[in-house]
Design a protein around this motif. Structure first.
Motif, short mmCIF file in Angstrom:
data_model
loop_
_atom_site.label_atom_id
_atom_site.label_comp_id
_atom_site.label_asym_id
_atom_site.label_seq_id
_atom_site.Cartn_x
_atom_site.Cartn_y
_atom_site.Cartn_z
N PRO A 119 0.72 -1.19 0.15
CA PRO A 119 -0.14 0.30 0.95
C PRO A 119 1.27 1.44 0.18
O PRO A 119 1.48 0.88 0.61
CB PRO A 119 -0.80 -0.18 1.74
CG PRO A 119 -0.73 -1.33 1.49
CD PRO A 119 0.95 -2.58 0.82
N ALA A 120 0.27 1.92 -0.67
CA ALA A 120 1.41 3.79 -0.57
C ALA A 120 2.00 4.03 0.72
O ALA A 120 3.08 4.59 0.47
CB ALA A 120 0.50 4.41 -1.93
N PHE B 43 8.99 4.81 -3.73
CA PHE B 43 8.45 4.21 -4.95
C PHE B 43 9.83 4.39 -5.62
O PHE B 43 10.45 5.01 -5.41
CB PHE B 43 7.20 5.29 -5.67
CG PHE B 43 5.90 5.12 -5.20
CD1 PHE B 43 4.76 3.93 -5.84
CD2 PHE B 43 5.75 5.04 -3.45
CE1 PHE B 43 3.56 3.58 -5.53
CE2 PHE B 43 3.73 4.55 -3.44
CZ PHE B 43 3.44 3.91 -4.61
N VAL B 44 10.13 3.49 -6.00
CA VAL B 44 11.31 3.45 -6.62
C VAL B 44 10.69 3.10 -8.24
O VAL B 44 10.46 2.25 -8.63
CB VAL B 44 12.58 2.39 -6.04
CG1 VAL B 44 12.47 3.10 -4.89
CG2 VAL B 44 12.19 1.15 -6.46
N PRO B 45 12.25 3.21 -9.27
CA PRO B 45 12.06 2.67 -11.16
C PRO B 45 11.87 1.25 -10.30
O PRO B 45 13.24 0.19 -10.02
CB PRO B 45 13.27 3.34 -10.77
CG PRO B 45 13.65 4.12 -10.73
CD PRO B 45 13.37 4.43 -9.12
N PHE B 46 11.19 0.37 -11.63
CA PHE B 46 11.51 -0.64 -11.94
C PHE B 46 10.90 -1.09 -13.35
O PHE B 46 9.87 -0.74 -13.47
CB PHE B 46 10.54 -2.03 -10.53
CG PHE B 46 10.95 -2.89 -10.69
CD1 PHE B 46 12.15 -3.83 -10.72
CD2 PHE B 46 9.83 -3.82 -10.88
CE1 PHE B 46 12.30 -5.27 -10.72
CE2 PHE B 46 9.39 -5.28 -11.34
CZ PHE B 46 10.63 -6.24 -11.04
N GLN C 6 9.46 2.12 -14.65
CA GLN C 6 8.18 2.56 -13.87
C GLN C 6 8.10 3.07 -12.54
O GLN C 6 9.12 1.73 -11.81
CB GLN C 6 6.95 1.77 -14.10
CG GLN C 6 6.76 1.99 -15.57
CD GLN C 6 5.88 0.59 -16.04
OE1 GLN C 6 5.16 0.86 -16.20
NE2 GLN C 6 6.47 -0.42 -16.62
N LEU C 7 7.61 3.48 -11.71
CA LEU C 7 7.59 3.83 -10.48
C LEU C 7 6.89 2.38 -9.66
O LEU C 7 5.84 2.03 -10.02
CB LEU C 7 7.11 5.05 -10.32
CG LEU C 7 8.17 6.30 -10.01
CD1 LEU C 7 7.32 7.06 -9.56
CD2 LEU C 7 9.22 5.96 -9.55
N ALA C 8 7.53 2.19 -8.92
CA ALA C 8 6.85 0.73 -8.17
C ALA C 8 6.94 0.76 -6.28
O ALA C 8 7.61 0.98 -6.18
CB ALA C 8 7.46 -0.90 -8.60
N SER C 9 5.68 0.53 -6.09
CA SER C 9 5.73 0.11 -4.84
C SER C 9 5.76 -0.55 -4.22
O SER C 9 6.95 -1.92 -4.50
CB SER C 9 4.61 0.46 -4.25
OG SER C 9 3.90 -0.61 -3.93
N PRO D 126 1.29 5.46 -7.28
CA PRO D 126 2.32 6.58 -6.71
C PRO D 126 1.83 7.79 -6.07
O PRO D 126 0.60 8.14 -6.96
CB PRO D 126 3.66 6.99 -7.13
CG PRO D 126 3.20 6.59 -8.65
CD PRO D 126 2.24 5.41 -8.65
N PRO D 127 0.83 8.52 -4.88
CA PRO D 127 1.11 9.96 -4.87
C PRO D 127 1.50 10.81 -5.91
O PRO D 127 2.48 10.89 -6.73
CB PRO D 127 1.83 10.33 -2.85
CG PRO D 127 3.02 9.24 -3.17
CD PRO D 127 2.72 7.80 -3.95
N ALA D 128 0.89 11.93 -6.02
CA ALA D 128 0.96 13.02 -7.26
C ALA D 128 2.58 13.62 -6.91
O ALA D 128 3.04 13.55 -8.60
CB ALA D 128 -0.56 14.32 -6.54
N VAL D 129 2.80 13.27 -6.15
CA VAL D 129 4.25 14.06 -5.70
C VAL D 129 5.45 12.82 -5.04
O VAL D 129 5.31 12.98 -4.31
CB VAL D 129 4.63 15.37 -4.75
CG1 VAL D 129 6.15 15.56 -4.80
CG2 VAL D 129 3.75 16.72 -6.05
N VAL D 130 6.67 12.52 -6.13
CA VAL D 130 7.52 11.28 -5.70
C VAL D 130 8.24 11.82 -6.08
O VAL D 130 9.28 12.32 -7.18
CB VAL D 130 6.92 9.93 -6.21
CG1 VAL D 130 8.16 9.29 -6.03
CG2 VAL D 130 5.34 9.97 -5.84
N THR D 131 9.33 12.06 -4.62
CA THR D 131 11.04 12.28 -5.24
C THR D 131 12.09 11.08 -5.85
O THR D 131 11.98 9.84 -5.10
CB THR D 131 12.05 12.42 -3.72
OG1 THR D 131 10.87 13.76 -2.95
CG2 THR D 131 13.02 12.55 -4.59
#
Length: 344
Positions: free
Chosen positions: A227-228, A233-236, A239-242, A326-331
């Motif tokens: 769950p978010a 969230f990291v690249p996989f 694409q960003l994956a939780s 991912p949420p609207a803003v992810v670093t």
């Protein structure tokens, strides 16, 4: 920097679990919902049958089950959708072949992980190793009396890879969720029988810290969607994956190295796996980034992706890896962290 990958055979090993260090009693509990009496009675016969079958017969059974599941379309759309978004450069025919391989991988995990007794072939340790420098670094670290953090994926047969590591003298505890049903209970029983401890989510970071200080390594899967609110969230595969931050948090807390360990099945029947090791995979240096937990998770996830790209048919594409948005803003992690990962 992580050690380079190359391949050499390993020296001969015994085919029995090592004696000596065992996990403490509180890590030898099975927490969850066991099967009811009727299901338990029926499944005991299944476990006995799988134990009686030869490795070749188990493999034939796995092939039949995998073919049937794929033909019936059980989660086939999920697998093909995942492959289309992760490997768009492949043709549709290539992606279907990879999906069939993923079904076979899953079926093999089940039929190889459930028998009692010795579930590996006598020559299980003669398949060689890829990343022998990394493996030597792991062994050297364990020899200091502290454990390491070992990361794997739903790839090859992650259950038997854990058993292989224990036989090679690396005591470990597996991070698990509370289990339900006869299948999961049986797998937990066999984990304990192989000499592993079980660490559950509640208080997991402290348990990992205590285990590391006892000289036991933590063994964890890092390729499941969370769950978010609980994830980074990291690249996989672009694409960003939780992803769980537990590994990076434990690394920060303990200061011990992280290694990725994957078991690659060579052609042919039988529970044989060539071990691939990469590491140590270091966390970012102080001040290098704004979010070191996410950065470290991204580095380790990139190593998992590299292994999966080499052997895509051996990963579990049936899991909806990108189902959590991912949420609207992810670093996002810096691009350098995934250097060496093929780009689409």
């Amino acid at each position: 920097m992580s050690a380079p990958l190359s391949s050499h055979p390993l020296p001969s090993q015994t085919n029995t679990p090592p004696e000596g260090k065992t996990p403490p009693e509180h890590l030898r509990r099975i927490i969850g919902s066991p099967p009811g009496p009727v299901v338990a009675f029926l499944t005991r016969g299944v476990w006995a049958l799988l134990t009686w079958l030869s490795p070749a017969a188990r493999d034939a059974l796995a092939r039949f089950v995998a073919s049937l599941a794929y033909t019936l379309g059980i989660r086939r759309k999920v697998a093909l959708d995942n492959l289309a978004r992760a490997l768009p450069e492949k043709s549709e025919a290539e992606r279907r072949d990879i999906a069939r391989g993923a079904y076979l991988t899953m079926a093999r995990v089940v039929v190889e992980s459930l028998p009692s007794g010795d579930r590996m072939t006598p020559d299980w340790d003669q398949q060689g190793i890829v990343g022998e420098e990394a493996f030597a670094a792991l062994k050297a670290h364990v020899a200091t009396g502290k454990g390491a953090l070992l990361v794997t994926a739903h790839f090859g047969n992650w259950e038997l890879v854990g058993q292989m590591l224990i036989r090679w003298g690396i005591p470990l505890n597996a991070l698990v969720r509370p289990l339900k049903g006869a299948l999961n209970t049986r797998i937990a029983v066999n984990r304990l029988g192989a000499g592993a401890g079980l660490i559950y989510p509640k208080g997991a970071i402290q348990e990992i810290t205590d285990a590391v200080n006892r000289g036991e390594s933590a063994y964890m899967l890092l390729d499941q969607a969370l769950p978010a609110k609980s994830a980074v969230f990291v690249p996989f595969f672009g694409q960003l994956a939780s992803t769980t931050p537990a590994m990076a948090v434990a690394a920060e807390r303990t200061g011990v190295p992280v290694f990725v360990v994957m078991g690659v099945r060579p052609p042919g029947p039988g529970a044989r796996y060539k071990l691939e090791v990469e590491g140590p995979i270091l966390p970012p240096k102080p001040g290098e980034c704004a979010d070191p937990i996410t950065e470290h998770t991204a580095r380790v996830t990139a190593a998992l992706e590299r292994a999966i790209r080499r052997h895509p048919e051996q990963w579990l594409w049936l899991h909806r890896r990108w189902k959590v948005q991912p949420p609207a803003v992810v670093t996002a992690p810096s691009p350098a962290l995934t250097e060496g990962t093929p780009q689409k």
